[in-house]
Write an enzyme that holds these catalytic residues in place. Sequence first.
Site, PDB file in Angstrom:
ATOM      1  N   CYS A 182       6.750  -5.346   2.017  1.00 22.87           N
ATOM      2  CA  CYS A 182       5.541  -5.170   1.200  1.00 22.87           C
ATOM      3  C   CYS A 182       5.930  -4.355  -0.039  1.00 22.87           C
ATOM      4  CB  CYS A 182       4.413  -4.511   2.004  1.00 22.87           C
ATOM      5  SG  CYS A 182       4.794  -2.860   2.640  1.00 22.87           S
ATOM      6  N   ASP A 225      -3.720  -5.459   0.444  1.00 17.36           N
ATOM      7  CA  ASP A 225      -3.152  -4.109   0.328  1.00 17.36           C
ATOM      8  C   ASP A 225      -4.249  -3.088   0.644  1.00 17.36           C
ATOM      9  OD1 ASP A 225      -2.069  -1.716  -0.431  1.00 17.36           O
ATOM     10  OD2 ASP A 225      -1.313  -2.437  -2.359  1.00 17.36           O
ATOM     11  N   ASN A 268       6.226  -0.104   1.611  1.00 13.71           N
ATOM     12  CA  ASN A 268       6.830   0.039   2.945  1.00 13.71           C
ATOM     13  C   ASN A 268       6.254   1.231   3.721  1.00 13.71           C
ATOM     14  OD1 ASN A 268      10.163   0.526   4.411  1.00 13.71           O
ATOM     15  ND2 ASN A 268       8.522  -0.772   5.128  1.00 13.71           N
ATOM     16  N   CYS A 326       2.555   0.860   4.577  1.00  6.67           N
ATOM     17  CA  CYS A 326       1.324   0.348   5.212  1.00  6.67           C
ATOM     18  C   CYS A 326       1.563  -0.991   5.897  1.00  6.67           C
ATOM     19  CB  CYS A 326       0.198   0.213   4.181  1.00  6.67           C
ATOM     20  SG  CYS A 326      -0.260   1.762   3.376  1.00  6.67           S
ATOM     21  N   ARG A 327       1.594  -2.075   5.130  1.00  2.75           N
ATOM     22  CA  ARG A 327       1.578  -3.416   5.731  1.00  2.75           C
ATOM     23  C   ARG A 327       2.870  -3.776   6.450  1.00  2.75           C
ATOM     24  NH1 ARG A 327       0.097  -6.273   0.283  1.00  2.75           N
ATOM     25  NH2 ARG A 327       1.381  -4.502  -0.396  1.00  2.75           N
ATOM     26  N   SER A 328       4.022  -3.595   5.801  1.00  3.61           N
ATOM     27  CA  SER A 328       5.259  -4.042   6.473  1.00  3.61           C
ATOM     28  C   SER A 328       5.641  -3.158   7.664  1.00  3.61           C
ATOM     29  CB  SER A 328       6.423  -4.218   5.485  1.00  3.61           C
ATOM     30  OG  SER A 328       6.748  -3.029   4.820  1.00  3.61           O
TER      31      SER A 328
HETATM   32  P1  4NP Z   1       2.085  -1.168   1.253  1.00  2.00           P
HETATM   33  O1  4NP Z   1       0.897  -0.356   0.549  1.00  2.00           O
HETATM   34  O2  4NP Z   1       2.725  -2.000   0.162  1.00  2.00           O
HETATM   35  O3  4NP Z   1       1.379  -2.003   2.258  1.00  2.00           O
HETATM   36  O4  4NP Z   1       3.019  -0.137   1.853  1.00  2.00           O
HETATM   37  C1  4NP Z   1       1.067   0.434  -0.594  1.00  2.00           C
HETATM   38  C2  4NP Z   1       1.638   1.674  -0.491  1.00  2.00           C
HETATM   39  C3  4NP Z   1       1.789   2.461  -1.607  1.00  2.00           C
HETATM   40  C4  4NP Z   1       1.362   1.989  -2.837  1.00  2.00           C
HETATM   41  C5  4NP Z   1       0.807   0.729  -2.939  1.00  2.00           C
HETATM   42  C6  4NP Z   1       0.661  -0.058  -1.822  1.00  2.00           C
HETATM   43  N1  4NP Z   1       1.495   2.791  -3.980  1.00  2.00           N
HETATM   44  O5  4NP Z   1       1.029   2.388  -5.053  1.00  2.00           O
HETATM   45  O6  4NP Z   1       2.070   3.905  -3.904  1.00  2.00           O
END
Ligand code: 4NP
Length: 165
Positions: A9, A125, A12, A14-16
């Site tokens: 993702c 997201d 790294n 939340c989703r992945s």
């Molecule tokens: P992820 O979510 O891609 O599912 O881990 C996010 C985590 C952090 C951010 C964006 C999405 N960020 O902008 O810091």
Amino acid sequence: MPTRVLFVCLGNICRSPAAEGVFRHLVEDTGLREAFVVDSAGTGAWHAGEPPDRRMQAAAAQRGLRLSSIARQVVPSDFEDFDWILAMDASNLQHLRRLAHPSHHHKIRKFRDFDPDAPGADVPDPYYGDADGFTTVLDIVTRTAQALLAHLRAAARPDRAHVTP
Ligand code: 4NP
């Protein structure tokens, strides 16, 4: 040889990590620990070294899942080291395809290509949203990880190697 699966993702955190944790639990519950190498990474490096987002950990813990990954950015060797590189959304997919040599593009897929309910959709997201978003991610990831595992088990059988979703 184990099948090597990398979930990707943006951050790294939340989703992945959720996909990695859910898929790892499924593999272990099915007695297939030796058959898979499972990891996750982010296209961005902002959160490298961090554990999963607290809200993602809390949503997973409610379902008895512990998320143990530490965030890292995708590195060039990932395209050599993994058989399946599964992007959580269209932006991650585009990013991965830009990073990879064309000879590795066949390994890069959208995770939800395997979702029987919404094939090819994005995993939304949850980072800037509320707690419900994290529960939704877990619902999507659980359903899709189950279908992914069924697909990979079928593909591992020589008589079914031609099957694609
Ligand atoms: P992820 O979510 O891609 O599912 O881990 C996010 C985590 C952090 C951010 C964006 C999405 N960020 O902008 O810091």
